[in-house]
Design a protein around this motif. Structure first.
Motif, PDB file in Angstrom:
ATOM      1  N   LYS A  41      33.701  46.843  34.512  1.00 44.36           N
ATOM      2  CA  LYS A  41      33.800  45.381  34.165  1.00 44.36           C
ATOM      3  C   LYS A  41      33.075  44.922  32.798  1.00 44.36           C
ATOM      4  O   LYS A  41      32.210  45.875  32.267  1.00 44.36           O
ATOM      5  CB  LYS A  41      33.084  44.635  35.181  1.00 44.36           C
TER       6      LYS A  41
ATOM      7  N   HIS B   2      42.360  36.838  45.298  1.00 50.35           N
ATOM      8  CA  HIS B   2      41.308  35.878  45.699  1.00 50.35           C
ATOM      9  C   HIS B   2      41.413  34.653  44.964  1.00 50.35           C
ATOM     10  O   HIS B   2      40.414  33.724  44.727  1.00 50.35           O
ATOM     11  CB  HIS B   2      39.906  36.498  44.641  1.00 50.35           C
TER      12      HIS B   2
ATOM     13  N   THR C 103      29.334  44.670  47.508  1.00 53.90           N
ATOM     14  CA  THR C 103      29.672  43.705  46.403  1.00 53.90           C
ATOM     15  C   THR C 103      28.401  42.905  45.837  1.00 53.90           C
ATOM     16  O   THR C 103      28.328  42.807  44.903  1.00 53.90           O
ATOM     17  CB  THR C 103      30.822  42.761  47.025  1.00 53.90           C
TER      18      THR C 103
ATOM     19  N   ARG D 282      25.796  49.546  41.865  1.00 51.70           N
ATOM     20  CA  ARG D 282      25.671  48.141  41.829  1.00 51.70           C
ATOM     21  C   ARG D 282      24.338  48.230  42.047  1.00 51.70           C
ATOM     22  O   ARG D 282      23.718  47.036  41.487  1.00 51.70           O
ATOM     23  CB  ARG D 282      26.618  47.309  42.778  1.00 51.70           C
TER      24      ARG D 282
ATOM     25  N   GLU E 298      28.379  38.178  41.015  1.00 47.29           N
ATOM     26  CA  GLU E 298      29.874  38.263  40.342  1.00 47.29           C
ATOM     27  C   GLU E 298      29.805  39.479  39.177  1.00 47.29           C
ATOM     28  O   GLU E 298      30.637  40.338  39.031  1.00 47.29           O
ATOM     29  CB  GLU E 298      29.988  37.146  39.537  1.00 47.29           C
TER      30      GLU E 298
ATOM     31  N   ASN F  73      28.958  42.457  38.490  1.00 48.45           N
ATOM     32  CA  ASN F  73      28.451  43.758  39.425  1.00 48.45           C
ATOM     33  C   ASN F  73      28.938  44.911  38.919  1.00 48.45           C
ATOM     34  O   ASN F  73      29.011  46.149  39.816  1.00 48.45           O
ATOM     35  CB  ASN F  73      28.695  43.447  40.967  1.00 48.45           C
TER      36      ASN F  73
HETATM   37  P1  ADP Z   1      34.547  44.094  45.718  1.00 47.62           P
HETATM   38  O1  ADP Z   1      34.551  43.936  44.197  1.00 47.62           O
HETATM   39  O2  ADP Z   1      33.299  44.689  46.510  1.00 47.62           O
HETATM   40  O3  ADP Z   1      35.880  44.806  46.402  1.00 47.62           O
HETATM   41  P2  ADP Z   1      35.638  41.429  46.429  1.00 47.62           P
HETATM   42  O4  ADP Z   1      36.741  41.951  46.417  1.00 47.62           O
HETATM   43  O5  ADP Z   1      35.082  40.759  47.611  1.00 47.62           O
HETATM   44  O6  ADP Z   1      34.665  42.387  46.282  1.00 47.62           O
HETATM   45  O7  ADP Z   1      35.503  40.400  45.250  1.00 47.62           O
HETATM   46  C1  ADP Z   1      36.060  40.579  44.080  1.00 47.62           C
HETATM   47  C2  ADP Z   1      34.844  40.342  43.107  1.00 47.62           C
HETATM   48  O8  ADP Z   1      34.553  38.904  42.904  1.00 47.62           O
HETATM   49  C3  ADP Z   1      33.456  41.052  43.259  1.00 47.62           C
HETATM   50  O9  ADP Z   1      33.397  42.385  42.710  1.00 47.62           O
HETATM   51  C4  ADP Z   1      32.796  40.004  42.347  1.00 47.62           C
HETATM   52  O10 ADP Z   1      32.626  40.303  41.041  1.00 47.62           O
HETATM   53  C5  ADP Z   1      33.208  38.765  42.647  1.00 47.62           C
HETATM   54  N1  ADP Z   1      32.691  37.907  43.977  1.00 47.62           N
HETATM   55  C6  ADP Z   1      32.944  38.327  45.366  1.00 47.62           C
HETATM   56  N2  ADP Z   1      31.993  37.429  45.791  1.00 47.62           N
HETATM   57  C7  ADP Z   1      31.442  36.577  45.030  1.00 47.62           C
HETATM   58  C8  ADP Z   1      30.728  35.460  45.307  1.00 47.62           C
HETATM   59  N3  ADP Z   1      30.334  35.086  46.568  1.00 47.62           N
HETATM   60  N4  ADP Z   1      30.183  34.775  44.283  1.00 47.62           N
HETATM   61  C9  ADP Z   1      30.773  35.054  42.877  1.00 47.62           C
HETATM   62  N5  ADP Z   1      31.664  36.392  42.607  1.00 47.62           N
HETATM   63  C10 ADP Z   1      31.850  36.805  43.764  1.00 47.62           C
END
Ligand code: ADP
Ligand code: MG
Length: 151
Positions: free
Chosen positions: A22, A65, A104, A115, A123, A125
């Motif tokens: 990212k 999302h 996450t 991570r 966010e 991450n």
């Molecule tokens: P992952 O990347 O682990 O698959 P998700 O698909 O749930 O996680 O979320 C997509 C991305 O959205 C995350 O990697 C992160 O950058 C962001 N994100 C997820 N949950 C949150 C949150 N509660 N607050 C802010 N950003 C978030």
């Protein structure tokens, strides 16, 4: 019901997954470190490029999302600078790459994960990885055409 996610059984078929370093990871010069971890863990890169998404492209990528409260912030972040997108292959690639990434929320991520070691924020991450076969197919096709993926 059959579990449609790849990799819950050992010795299961080769899979493909989409990885993104990212904008925070690229800006912090973590690209080489992250790629080294992929390669050390037998995840093979079969496509790779650096892109700078615009907002609409980031919104399309994360459309799953769109109802989430963090959608605006997330898509602004993802379009804030260059990112490295890759297609990875290997045995149980989807699950093994998610294990390497960690949770996450980096505060909940296991020791030694990308991570845990590098994320600064839930966010920001550092990395993205597909979570299932269907999403991997969508995400790979979102960024790459067939000529850009080596056999
Ligand atoms: P992952 O990347 O682990 O698959 P998700 O698909 O749930 O996680 O979320 C997509 C991305 O959205 C995350 O990697 C992160 O950058 C962001 N994100 C997820 N949950 C949150 C949150 N509660 N607050 C802010 N950003 C978030
Ligand atoms: Mg996800």
């Amino acid at each position: 019901m059959a579990d449609r996610r790849l990799g819950h059984k050992k010795g299961c078929i080769m899979g493909k997954t989409l990885s993104i370093i990212k904008p925070d990871g690229v800006a912090r010069q973590l690209t080489g470190e992250i790629i080294a971890r992929l390669e050390k863990n037998d995840l093979k890169i079969i496509a790779m490029k650096m892109i700078h998404m615009n907002l609409a492209q980031a919104e399309g990528f994360y459309s799953v999302h769109k109802e989430r409260p963090f959608f605006k912030s997330l898509t602004e972040f993802m379009s804030s600078g260059p990112a490295v997108v890759m297609v990875l292959t290997g045995e149980n690639a989807i699950v093994r790459y998610r294990e390497l990434m960690g949770a996450t929320n980096y505060k909940e991520a296991k020791e030694g994960t990308i991570r845990k070691d590098f994320a600064t924020d839930i966010e920001k991450n550092v990395v993205h990885g597909s979570d299932a076969v269907e999403t991997a197919n969508f995400e790979i096709n979102y960024f790459f055409n067939s000529f850009e993926i080596v056999a």
